[in-house]
Design an enzyme around this catalytic site. Structure first.
Site, short mmCIF file in Angstrom:
data_model
loop_
_atom_site.label_atom_id
_atom_site.label_comp_id
_atom_site.label_asym_id
_atom_site.label_seq_id
_atom_site.Cartn_x
_atom_site.Cartn_y
_atom_site.Cartn_z
N GLY A 131 0.79 -1.38 -0.05
CA GLY A 131 0.08 0.17 0.12
C GLY A 131 0.85 1.06 -0.07
N ARG A 272 -32.76 25.87 16.23
CA ARG A 272 -33.30 24.88 17.14
C ARG A 272 -33.25 25.44 18.25
NH1 ARG A 272 -35.74 20.22 18.69
NH2 ARG A 272 -34.46 18.98 20.19
N GLN A 340 -22.42 16.49 16.54
CA GLN A 340 -22.77 16.63 17.53
C GLN A 340 -23.84 17.80 18.11
OE1 GLN A 340 -21.41 14.73 19.85
NE2 GLN A 340 -22.06 15.33 21.52
N ILE A 341 -23.66 18.79 17.00
CA ILE A 341 -24.54 20.03 17.25
C ILE A 341 -26.00 19.47 16.84
CG2 ILE A 341 -25.24 22.18 16.17
CD1 ILE A 341 -22.19 22.66 16.01
N GLY A 344 -29.00 13.54 17.80
CA GLY A 344 -29.34 12.41 17.27
C GLY A 344 -29.92 12.64 15.92
N GLU A 367 -4.45 8.23 -1.13
CA GLU A 367 -3.36 9.18 -1.63
C GLU A 367 -2.31 9.48 -0.51
OE1 GLU A 367 -3.00 10.20 -4.51
OE2 GLU A 367 -4.71 9.18 -5.48
#
Length: 387
Positions: A131, A272, A340-341, A344, A367
């Protein structure tokens, strides 16, 4: 140093983003869920990309491309990078620059059909045991009767299932060096359908769904000498001269996805509400947004500076390693924080965030792994003081 875009660059950015948002975004969910890209859809979107002047835009004007300089090409790649990888790479293909190293006959057979959208190319270097250490490849090419017999296995070969041919790098001999024996490498064009050349299904991948990888098997595959790309035993020299700034390309597509993820996070934080106010007013969220924007800006400046230096002929391996490392690790950070902000909801496939988060993982591997980039950087630092 001027940091603004020219009118032409802004037009390319706007045109590319419009195509991505209007033509590619609507198909992302289906590709993500099925893991498959239907060729009827590819041809439809490919035709629109060609009409918009976006197809094979990395190629020089004299062979039918847009002739973008490296800096402008990276701006274009950033916009394409916003979308599902399979969609933008297949439907707005950018043929490998290494095709430009071919003879006139090879360009007619391989390069121009790729530019016209009639087929795709693929590069075959990586093997199960080789690789990052490509000199460790075991697939061989042996001259016999004026032709070459290829034997061995390649894997992780992107979109080989749809490519009409592969550019295969094979161990073709050995040479003595101060560090001992080192394999010589030769590059070959190998047409799909050639006896002894088989393309097998690859592995299911958590990243870039719909963007396939394949296993290539060579069993006494006979290839005429006319299909050698470059010179015998000079495969690495051809790759180093012609593959171009592929690490910067990876970094540029990371910028596009990070920018999209940040945009979703900002919008969600502004709308939100929890505990009687917008969550963006809580420092636990607002500081995340600030850090995401900061890291994105830093990565973008590093990618574009490296592109500018590439055009000026002053770029170093250290410059490109730093830029690729920063952009790929930045994307992982931004994608994680965006989820995270959202809480769920960020993990649901109603939004592109879970895809961006999954896709981010492979960028620190292909790469050149992050460890390889750090090796390149640290080696340059130490050599500068005689280390």
């Amino acid at each position: 140093m001027h940091f603004g875009l020219t009118e032409e660059q802004q037009l390319i950015v706007d045109t590319t983003r419009s195509y991505v948002e209007n033509e590619l975004y609507p198909h992302e969910r289906e590709v993500e869920r099925s893991g498959h890209l239907h060729m009827d859809l590819v041809k439809e979107l490919q035709a629109k990309a060609i009409a918009a002047g976006l197809y094979a835009a990395n190629m020089p004007v004299e062979v039918g491309g847009a002739g973008l300089d490296t800096l402008t090409w990276l701006l274009y790649e950033k916009e394409l990078g916003r979308a599902n990888y399979a969609l933008h790479w297949t439907c707005v293909a950018r043929p490998s620059n290494i095709l430009l190293a071919g003879s006139d006959e090879q360009k007619q057979k391989y390069l121009y059909p790729c530019i016209r959208g009639e087929t795709w190319d693929c590069l075959a270097m990586t093997e199960p045991g080789a690789g990052s250490d490509l000199r460790g490849m075991r697939a061989t090419a042996v001259e016999k009767g004026g032709d070459w017999l290829l034997n061995g296995t390649k894997h992780f070969i992107s979109h080989a299932d749809i490519a009409g041919f592969a550019i295969c790098f094979m161990a073709s001999g050995e040479e003595e060096t101060p560090r001992g024996k080192r394999k010589k490498i030769t590059a070959f064009f190998v047409d799909k359908g050639t006896k002894g050349f088989a393309v097998r299904d690859g592995y299911r991948n958590v990243s870039h769904r719909g963007y396939t990888n394949s296993i290539l098997e060579f069993d006494d595959c006979r290839v005429p000498k006319e299909q050698i790309l470059g010179e015998v035993h000079k495969g690495f020299e051809v790759a180093n001269s012609w593959l171009g700034a592929t690490r910067l390309q990876v970094g540029a597509t990371c910028l596009g996805r990070a920018d999209r993820a940040l945009g979703h996070a900002i919008e969600y934080a502004a709308q939100r509400e929890q505990f009687g106010q917008q969550i963006g007013k809580f420092q636990g969220v607002s500081f995340k947004l600030a850090d995401m924007a900061k890291e994105l800006k830093a990565a973008e400046l590093m990618i574009l500076e490296a592109g500018w230096k590439y055009d000026a002929g002053t770029v170093t391996d250290q410059d490109m390693a730093m830029a690729k490392l920063k952009a790929t690790e930045m994307l992982a950070f931004v994608a994680d924080e965006a989820i995270q902000i959202h809480g769920g909801m960020g993990l649901m496939d109603d939004l592109p965030l879970e895809r961006i988060w999954r896709d981010a993982r492979v960028e620190r591997i292909w790469e050149g792994t992050s460890e390889i980039q750090r090796h390149i950087i640290s080696r340059a630092l130490l050599r500068a003081v005689g280390g």
